[in-house]
Scaffold this motif. Sequence first.
Motif, PDB file in Angstrom:
ATOM      1  N   THR A  47       0.803  -1.226   0.000  1.00  0.00           N
ATOM      2  CA  THR A  47       0.000   0.000   0.000  1.00  0.00           C
ATOM      3  C   THR A  47       0.836   1.277   0.000  1.00  0.00           C
ATOM      4  OG1 THR A  47      -0.203  -0.074   2.414  1.00  0.00           O
ATOM      5  CG2 THR A  47      -1.964  -1.122   1.116  1.00  0.00           C
ATOM      6  N   ILE A  50       0.151   3.959  -2.490  1.00  0.00           N
ATOM      7  CA  ILE A  50      -1.010   4.828  -2.296  1.00  0.00           C
ATOM      8  C   ILE A  50      -0.687   5.959  -1.334  1.00  0.00           C
ATOM      9  CG2 ILE A  50      -3.438   4.929  -1.583  1.00  0.00           C
ATOM     10  CD1 ILE A  50      -3.541   1.886  -2.133  1.00  0.00           C
ATOM     11  N   LEU A 256      -5.244  -2.556  -6.088  1.00  0.00           N
ATOM     12  CA  LEU A 256      -4.089  -1.781  -5.623  1.00  0.00           C
ATOM     13  C   LEU A 256      -3.630  -0.787  -6.677  1.00  0.00           C
ATOM     14  CD1 LEU A 256      -1.886  -1.387  -3.405  1.00  0.00           C
ATOM     15  CD2 LEU A 256      -0.496  -3.005  -4.723  1.00  0.00           C
ATOM     16  N   ALA A 259      -6.152   2.038  -7.236  1.00  0.00           N
ATOM     17  CA  ALA A 259      -6.063   2.967  -6.108  1.00  0.00           C
ATOM     18  C   ALA A 259      -4.803   3.820  -6.214  1.00  0.00           C
ATOM     19  CB  ALA A 259      -6.067   2.190  -4.787  1.00  0.00           C
ATOM     20  N   ALA A 260      -3.706   3.229  -6.679  1.00  0.00           N
ATOM     21  CA  ALA A 260      -2.449   3.970  -6.849  1.00  0.00           C
ATOM     22  C   ALA A 260      -2.598   5.055  -7.912  1.00  0.00           C
ATOM     23  CB  ALA A 260      -1.321   3.013  -7.216  1.00  0.00           C
ATOM     24  N   TYR A 262      -5.354   6.651  -8.607  1.00  0.00           N
ATOM     25  CA  TYR A 262      -6.117   7.735  -7.982  1.00  0.00           C
ATOM     26  C   TYR A 262      -5.228   8.540  -7.032  1.00  0.00           C
ATOM     27  CZ  TYR A 262     -10.766   6.499  -9.699  1.00  0.00           C
ATOM     28  OH  TYR A 262     -11.865   6.297 -10.496  1.00  0.00           O
ATOM     29  N   ALA A 263      -4.354   7.846  -6.299  1.00  0.00           N
ATOM     30  CA  ALA A 263      -3.438   8.541  -5.390  1.00  0.00           C
ATOM     31  C   ALA A 263      -2.519   9.466  -6.170  1.00  0.00           C
ATOM     32  CB  ALA A 263      -2.628   7.523  -4.594  1.00  0.00           C
ATOM     33  N   TYR A 264      -2.069   9.015  -7.318  1.00  0.00           N
ATOM     34  CA  TYR A 264      -1.201   9.841  -8.166  1.00  0.00           C
ATOM     35  C   TYR A 264      -1.947  11.106  -8.618  1.00  0.00           C
ATOM     36  CZ  TYR A 264       1.676  11.314 -12.107  1.00  0.00           C
ATOM     37  OH  TYR A 264       2.445  12.052 -12.974  1.00  0.00           O
ATOM     38  N   ILE A 290      -6.326  -1.584   1.549  1.00  0.00           N
ATOM     39  CA  ILE A 290      -6.231  -0.661   0.418  1.00  0.00           C
ATOM     40  C   ILE A 290      -7.234   0.466   0.591  1.00  0.00           C
ATOM     41  CG2 ILE A 290      -6.506  -0.408  -2.081  1.00  0.00           C
ATOM     42  CD1 ILE A 290      -5.544  -3.279  -2.387  1.00  0.00           C
ATOM     43  N   LEU A 294      -6.304   4.482   1.123  1.00  0.00           N
ATOM     44  CA  LEU A 294      -6.821   5.431   0.130  1.00  0.00           C
ATOM     45  C   LEU A 294      -7.697   6.479   0.796  1.00  0.00           C
ATOM     46  CD1 LEU A 294      -6.957   6.282  -2.814  1.00  0.00           C
ATOM     47  CD2 LEU A 294      -8.890   4.722  -3.122  1.00  0.00           C
ATOM     48  N   LYS A 297      -5.477   8.960   2.445  1.00  0.00           N
ATOM     49  CA  LYS A 297      -4.919   9.800   1.389  1.00  0.00           C
ATOM     50  C   LYS A 297      -5.940  10.840   0.945  1.00  0.00           C
ATOM     51  CE  LYS A 297      -1.951  10.766  -1.958  1.00  0.00           C
ATOM     52  NZ  LYS A 297      -0.554  11.214  -1.711  1.00  0.00           N
TER      53      LYS A 297
END
Length: 444
Positions: A47, A50, A256, A259-260, A262-264, A290, A294, A297
């Motif tokens: 994770t 994220i 994963l 979600a990554a 979206y985090a970016y 996860i 998120l 974040k």
Amino acid sequence: MVDMKFLFPILFIMAVVSVQAQNSVRLKGKLVGMGTDLVKLSYDGATSVIGDEGSFMIRTDREGHFDTILPLSKPAFYRISRNTLYLSPGDDMEVYITTDNREAVFKGKGAEMNTYMKGRLFPKGGSFLGELRNRKGSFEEIKVAVDSLAQLRMAELERVKEATPAFKELEKARIVADMANSYTAYPSYCALQPVRSREEREKFMQQIIPDLLKVVPRVNREEYLDVAVVRDVIGTAMETPGLKEKLQFPERTQELFTAAQYAYKLDSEINTELVGEVREYAGKLKNTDIREVLEVKLHSAGALLKGSPAVDLELLAPDGKTARLSDYKGKVIYVDLWATWCGPCIQESPKFHELAKKYRNDNIVFLAVSTDTEKKSWLSFIEGKEAGIPEYNCTDTKNLNEGWQIKYIPRFLLIDENFKIIDAYAPRPSQPEAVELLDKILKK
């Protein structure tokens, strides 16, 4: 005869200490060249793509010495500067860690596995082309060398007596992923002819798909996602036409990486539409860990929406005096977050000064805020910089990283006269949008 009324408290204390030891790690020693008395021990499990949940801050004295106990319920990978660590509940280590992972020294419980880990090459977790950097050859020739190095690494791993079965399983996956990563990185290291264009790169990837299909499926398992280079390889596979169609990615892997993504996005912009989109996706996630990371974040990013209170920063002036970002309340504040080692930052600096001159008669202040951890480097550099705007250094790590969510520089902030956020991801001075936005704010 032992008095039982004294024995019971002693046994209770011993039991508490034992439980704490089973759910914590003790680290002590010295950190060298980290540049601050608060050094981040970054969680490097699945994770981490994220957010930073699971990371720790280690406080040191002026010489870098420290002694700390960290809560830990299960084994996990961590990063500190250019070093990768594997920590397990009950570990008790004395360490000497510098910015060069090859110089690390470990003693105590957990030391043997971490001594093995320091052989990993940064940043791709041990990919083998670093050892072949000065060697040129055909892909087939380099592949033979890579495969041979992988076998040597497997043999080295087997000689780690202290290694747990779980550690060996993850490290075997790392070695296989290193092979795949080495194949894909061949054009950048060992190619006979440089591969410069995107088209050439895509053609090369198509050519090596049969080789990738021999190794990528071996690491395409959700339990290996805690290994950084496995995530790199799977991420590449998910974006490569002709390869992604031949692989079936586990549901956790798909969650994963989405979600990554979206985090970016949340590290690049923030608006109510994006917040709503991410919140909706998080509500559908089946993997609790996860979803939780998120959501954290999203909460942190949401605090940077337009109109939210600006995060204050402690600043250091060249003369040693301190100030705060909020000292400039009453004016529009345009902040340039930069560092002496950041090429793109240096390129933006003249444009930032040009805008400062353009709007010098308006109710706006332009602040150049260095994020350098070495004060001497900053002071030396600004001696040659163009004068005319206030220069500061900020090592307010918590408010920079957690408050303003600084993941990269250059980064620009716009704050209104009431110390409310206008844009936490403001345009760069070199972009036409910067003048358009400033004109709108200043009603020109």
